[in-house]
Write a protein that holds these residues in place. Structure first.
Motif, PDB file in Angstrom:
ATOM      1  N   ASP A 263       0.846  -1.188   0.000  1.00  0.00           N
ATOM      2  CA  ASP A 263       0.000   0.000   0.000  1.00  0.00           C
ATOM      3  C   ASP A 263       0.886   1.244   0.000  1.00  0.00           C
ATOM      4  N   PRO A 264       0.933   1.975  -1.102  1.00  0.00           N
ATOM      5  CA  PRO A 264       1.765   3.186  -1.119  1.00  0.00           C
ATOM      6  C   PRO A 264       1.054   4.339  -0.422  1.00  0.00           C
ATOM      7  N   SER A 265       0.746   4.131   0.863  1.00  0.00           N
ATOM      8  CA  SER A 265      -0.059   5.121   1.579  1.00  0.00           C
ATOM      9  C   SER A 265       0.771   5.975   2.523  1.00  0.00           C
ATOM     10  N   ALA A 266       2.100   5.844   2.475  1.00  0.00           N
ATOM     11  CA  ALA A 266       2.915   6.640   3.393  1.00  0.00           C
ATOM     12  C   ALA A 266       2.738   8.122   3.129  1.00  0.00           C
ATOM     13  N   SER A 267       2.735   8.508   1.848  1.00  0.00           N
ATOM     14  CA  SER A 267       2.543   9.928   1.533  1.00  0.00           C
ATOM     15  C   SER A 267       1.153  10.395   1.923  1.00  0.00           C
ATOM     16  N   ALA A 268       0.138   9.549   1.671  1.00  0.00           N
ATOM     17  CA  ALA A 268      -1.225   9.922   2.063  1.00  0.00           C
ATOM     18  C   ALA A 268      -1.343  10.036   3.575  1.00  0.00           C
ATOM     19  N   LEU A 269      -0.715   9.102   4.296  1.00  0.00           N
ATOM     20  CA  LEU A 269      -0.732   9.182   5.749  1.00  0.00           C
ATOM     21  C   LEU A 269      -0.009  10.425   6.244  1.00  0.00           C
ATOM     22  N   GLU A 270       1.089  10.770   5.577  1.00  0.00           N
ATOM     23  CA  GLU A 270       1.818  11.973   5.976  1.00  0.00           C
ATOM     24  C   GLU A 270       0.983  13.223   5.750  1.00  0.00           C
ATOM     25  N   GLN A 271       0.312  13.306   4.603  1.00  0.00           N
ATOM     26  CA  GLN A 271      -0.554  14.449   4.338  1.00  0.00           C
ATOM     27  C   GLN A 271      -1.686  14.537   5.343  1.00  0.00           C
ATOM     28  N   GLN A 272      -2.288  13.389   5.649  1.00  0.00           N
ATOM     29  CA  GLN A 272      -3.370  13.393   6.624  1.00  0.00           C
ATOM     30  C   GLN A 272      -2.849  13.773   8.012  1.00  0.00           C
ATOM     31  N   ARG A 273      -1.651  13.287   8.341  1.00  0.00           N
ATOM     32  CA  ARG A 273      -1.068  13.643   9.640  1.00  0.00           C
ATOM     33  C   ARG A 273      -0.804  15.132   9.731  1.00  0.00           C
ATOM     34  N   LEU A 274      -0.273  15.724   8.657  1.00  0.00           N
ATOM     35  CA  LEU A 274      -0.027  17.166   8.656  1.00  0.00           C
ATOM     36  C   LEU A 274      -1.326  17.945   8.786  1.00  0.00           C
ATOM     37  N   ALA A 275      -2.373  17.456   8.111  1.00  0.00           N
ATOM     38  CA  ALA A 275      -3.677  18.128   8.238  1.00  0.00           C
ATOM     39  C   ALA A 275      -4.189  18.049   9.669  1.00  0.00           C
ATOM     40  N   PHE A 276      -4.038  16.893  10.298  1.00  0.00           N
ATOM     41  CA  PHE A 276      -4.463  16.761  11.688  1.00  0.00           C
ATOM     42  C   PHE A 276      -3.596  17.611  12.612  1.00  0.00           C
ATOM     43  N   GLN A 277      -2.326  17.741  12.308  1.00  0.00           N
ATOM     44  CA  GLN A 277      -1.459  18.577  13.129  1.00  0.00           C
ATOM     45  C   GLN A 277      -1.860  20.046  13.039  1.00  0.00           C
ATOM     46  N   ARG A 278      -2.225  20.493  11.835  1.00  0.00           N
ATOM     47  CA  ARG A 278      -2.709  21.875  11.711  1.00  0.00           C
ATOM     48  C   ARG A 278      -3.989  22.070  12.522  1.00  0.00           C
ATOM     49  N   ARG A 279      -4.900  21.133  12.410  1.00  0.00           N
ATOM     50  CA  ARG A 279      -6.126  21.238  13.195  1.00  0.00           C
ATOM     51  C   ARG A 279      -5.840  21.150  14.689  1.00  0.00           C
ATOM     52  N   LEU A 280      -4.847  20.349  15.080  1.00  0.00           N
ATOM     53  CA  LEU A 280      -4.485  20.244  16.488  1.00  0.00           C
ATOM     54  C   LEU A 280      -3.885  21.547  16.996  1.00  0.00           C
ATOM     55  N   ALA A 281      -3.083  22.213  16.139  1.00  0.00           N
ATOM     56  CA  ALA A 281      -2.526  23.510  16.545  1.00  0.00           C
ATOM     57  C   ALA A 281      -3.641  24.526  16.768  1.00  0.00           C
ATOM     58  N   GLU A 282      -4.643  24.530  15.889  1.00  0.00           N
ATOM     59  CA  GLU A 282      -5.774  25.433  16.076  1.00  0.00           C
ATOM     60  C   GLU A 282      -6.543  25.086  17.345  1.00  0.00           C
ATOM     61  N   ALA A 283      -6.743  23.790  17.599  1.00  0.00           N
ATOM     62  CA  ALA A 283      -7.445  23.377  18.820  1.00  0.00           C
ATOM     63  C   ALA A 283      -6.650  23.752  20.057  1.00  0.00           C
ATOM     64  N   ASP A 284      -5.312  23.599  20.022  1.00  0.00           N
ATOM     65  CA  ASP A 284      -4.478  23.991  21.159  1.00  0.00           C
ATOM     66  C   ASP A 284      -4.564  25.481  21.421  1.00  0.00           C
ATOM     67  N   SER A 285      -4.566  26.289  20.347  1.00  0.00           N
ATOM     68  CA  SER A 285      -4.674  27.731  20.508  1.00  0.00           C
ATOM     69  C   SER A 285      -6.011  28.111  21.132  1.00  0.00           C
ATOM     70  N   ALA A 286      -7.099  27.498  20.645  1.00  0.00           N
ATOM     71  CA  ALA A 286      -8.413  27.787  21.227  1.00  0.00           C
ATOM     72  C   ALA A 286      -8.478  27.331  22.681  1.00  0.00           C
ATOM     73  N   TYR A 287      -7.846  26.213  22.992  1.00  0.00           N
ATOM     74  CA  TYR A 287      -7.838  25.692  24.362  1.00  0.00           C
ATOM     75  C   TYR A 287      -7.072  26.631  25.298  1.00  0.00           C
ATOM     76  N   GLU A 288      -5.914  27.106  24.849  1.00  0.00           N
ATOM     77  CA  GLU A 288      -5.125  28.023  25.672  1.00  0.00           C
ATOM     78  C   GLU A 288      -5.832  29.356  25.846  1.00  0.00           C
ATOM     79  N   ASP A 289      -6.474  29.872  24.781  1.00  0.00           N
ATOM     80  CA  ASP A 289      -7.238  31.116  24.905  1.00  0.00           C
ATOM     81  C   ASP A 289      -8.375  30.952  25.904  1.00  0.00           C
ATOM     82  N   PHE A 290      -9.019  29.824  25.872  1.00  0.00           N
ATOM     83  CA  PHE A 290     -10.107  29.562  26.817  1.00  0.00           C
ATOM     84  C   PHE A 290      -9.596  29.592  28.252  1.00  0.00           C
ATOM     85  N   LEU A 291      -8.461  28.953  28.520  1.00  0.00           N
ATOM     86  CA  LEU A 291      -7.921  28.919  29.872  1.00  0.00           C
ATOM     87  C   LEU A 291      -7.453  30.291  30.340  1.00  0.00           C
ATOM     88  N   SER A 292      -6.779  31.023  29.430  1.00  0.00           N
ATOM     89  CA  SER A 292      -6.274  32.337  29.826  1.00  0.00           C
ATOM     90  C   SER A 292      -7.405  33.344  30.020  1.00  0.00           C
TER      91      SER A 292
END
Length: 486
Positions: A186-215
């Protein structure tokens, strides 16, 4: 008349008539037999002798057939049946792309020399057609055989040259080991990497919203603060209950002391002196009497007067008429002073406990308001926390799967653990030719066709061919038969 008489003019035959009737058609049958047999022999002599090469492949279950979901764990570890694995490998082994790879590797001139000159002179469209003919030739001479419940695939390839047949088959197996990796892995390493990067971007946004909520809500750790507030409220309420109990006790004791203090005099006599004059007077009189007795007799008047005084004084003292108070001293009552001191202490303690009670009530109110605020913020916190946890889990899972996929590809690119070539092809020492089978088939076909032609010609001839057939057909006895004359 035929209908009324009830008999038909169609000849009736018996098995004994066939040899005679077919003998009449012998020249036609011979001509048909010779023509067809000659054509079959001519075709048989056009067939070339081929040398088959044989090989076999052992197929076992490998990592490629173990299901690994890209997200989640549903169905993880599911595998195909052994027959399905064999069927899959058979389809890959018979793929046309694999034959193209074999031809490109060995060259068209090595496998089919007669097509090489045409391929060199042809244009792009003609080259594609010639390559298609070469692939079709490989497919026609390549045989792939399997057996139920057997992990062995038998492969054979026939060619007019024994060494070429073995070379083509061995090359086919080598290219198959390489080609199957690109199909199964399954040549899915690149697809998994792209999906991981997309999730990391969404995680960064979620972390920012979480920190703003706490502060924005002045919260360090929502869960820890909520737990600490619960423990703090329980502790404060316990202290408040203890304070209330102590305050009630102190107030009760204070009321009791006030009642007792009202009953106790603030002053008390320290001591008093009792008057001793009568006793002293009595002693003095007795001393005087003794003194008089030294000078007078007991019957003397002075002595009797003193006895009368002594008797009177003793009688008065006995009757208590001579008793009188002496000096008295009054001081502070220590009991009243102790009660008053304890009252002051209890009053101070009551005042302190009341202040502590008010402070604890205020603290309970503050903690309750804070907990209510956290309860209002909890749905938003749960939403942010849940989304953040899910994204973190997805990023972690995708990272693991990406590394596993990359490792599987790198391992599979170097080895084929579940595929083993049991026997490689070797040049055959004895070829196979279809000349004799084709000649035998041509003979049987020519004979059968000639017989059919004779029967058809026999049945199509007009009239009654033999006296016996005429007797059976007309249902009349044949008394004589004249020979046929030209």
């Amino acid at each position: 008349m035929t209908a009324r008489s009830g008999w038909s003019a169609r000849p009736r035959y018996a098995w004994t008539d066939f040899p005679t009737l077919l003998w009449r058609e012998r020249w036609l049958m011979l001509a048909v037999f010779l023509v067809l047999f000659g054509l079959g022999i001519a075709f048989a002599f056009t067939l070339k002798t081929t040398f088959p090469a044989y090989s076999s492949v052992l197929v076992r279950l490998g990592q490629e057939y173990v299901y690994e979901p890209r997200a989640g764990d549903a169905g993880r570890g599911a595998v195909l049946d052994p027959d399905q694995v064999i069927q899959s490998e058979t389809e890959i082994l018979g793929a046309g792309q694999l034959k193209h790879r074999v031809i490109n590797r060995l060259g068209l001139a090595r496998i089919y020399p007669e097509l090489a000159p045409k391929y060199a002179k042809a244009g792009p469209a003609e080259k594609a057609k010639i390559m298609g003919q070469a692939v079709l030739g490989l497919e026609r001479h390549l045989k792939i055989e399997t057996a139920p419940d057997t992990p062995i695939i038998r492969v054979s390839f026939a060619h007019t040259d024994a060494e070429t047949a073995a070379l083509v088959l061995n090359t086919l197996l080598e290219e198959y080991l390489v080609y199957r990796r690109s199909v199964l892995l399954d040549p899915s390493a690149s697809a998994l990497e792209q999906q991981r990067l997309a999730f990391q971007r969404r995680l960064a946004e979620a972390d920012s919203a979480y920190e703003d909520f706490l502060s924005n809500n002045r919260i360090g750790d929502f869960v820890a603060e909520k737990a600490s507030l619960s423990a703090l409220q329980a502790q404060i309420e316990q202290q408040k209950y203890q304070t209330d109990a102590q305050l009630s006790e102190r107030e009760g004791r204070l009321a009791t002391l006030e009642r007792q203090l009202a009953q106790v005099s603030p002053e008390v006599g320290l001591y008093r002196d009792v008057s001793g004059a009568p006793g002293e007077k009595l002693v003095t009189l007795k001393l005087q009497r003794e003194d008089l007795l030294s000078r007078y007799k007991a019957e003397a008047r002075p002595v009797q007067e003193l006895d009368a005084q002594i008797a009177q004084l003793e009688a008065g003292m006995a009757a208590g008429r001579t008793a009188g108070e002496g000096a008295r001293r009054i001081g502070v009552n220590p009991v009243h002073q102790t009660l008053q001191t304890e009252k002051i202490q209890l009053a101070a303690e009551v005042a302190a406990l009341r202040q502590s009670q008010a402070a604890l009530a205020d603290q309970v109110e503050q903690v309750t308001r804070r907990r209510l605020r956290l309860a209002q913020l909890e749905p938003l916190f749960q939403e942010l926390s849940l989304g953040r946890d899910v994204l973190q889990a997805n990023v972690r899972d995708l990272t693991v799967k990406e590394e596993q996929s990359r490792a599987n590809q790198e391992i599979a690119a170097r080895t084929n653990d579940n595929i083993r070539i049991v026997s490689r092809a070797i040049p055959a020492t004895k070829g196979k030719s279809l000349k004799r089978p084709v000649a035998m088939l041509a003979f049987m076909f020519a004979a059968f066709t000639a017989l059919c032609a004779g029967l058809l010609r026999m049945f199509l001839r007009p009239g009654l061919p033999t006296p016996e057939s005429a007797a059976r057909t007309l249902d009349l006895p044949v008394l004589g038969a004249a020979p046929l004359k030209a």
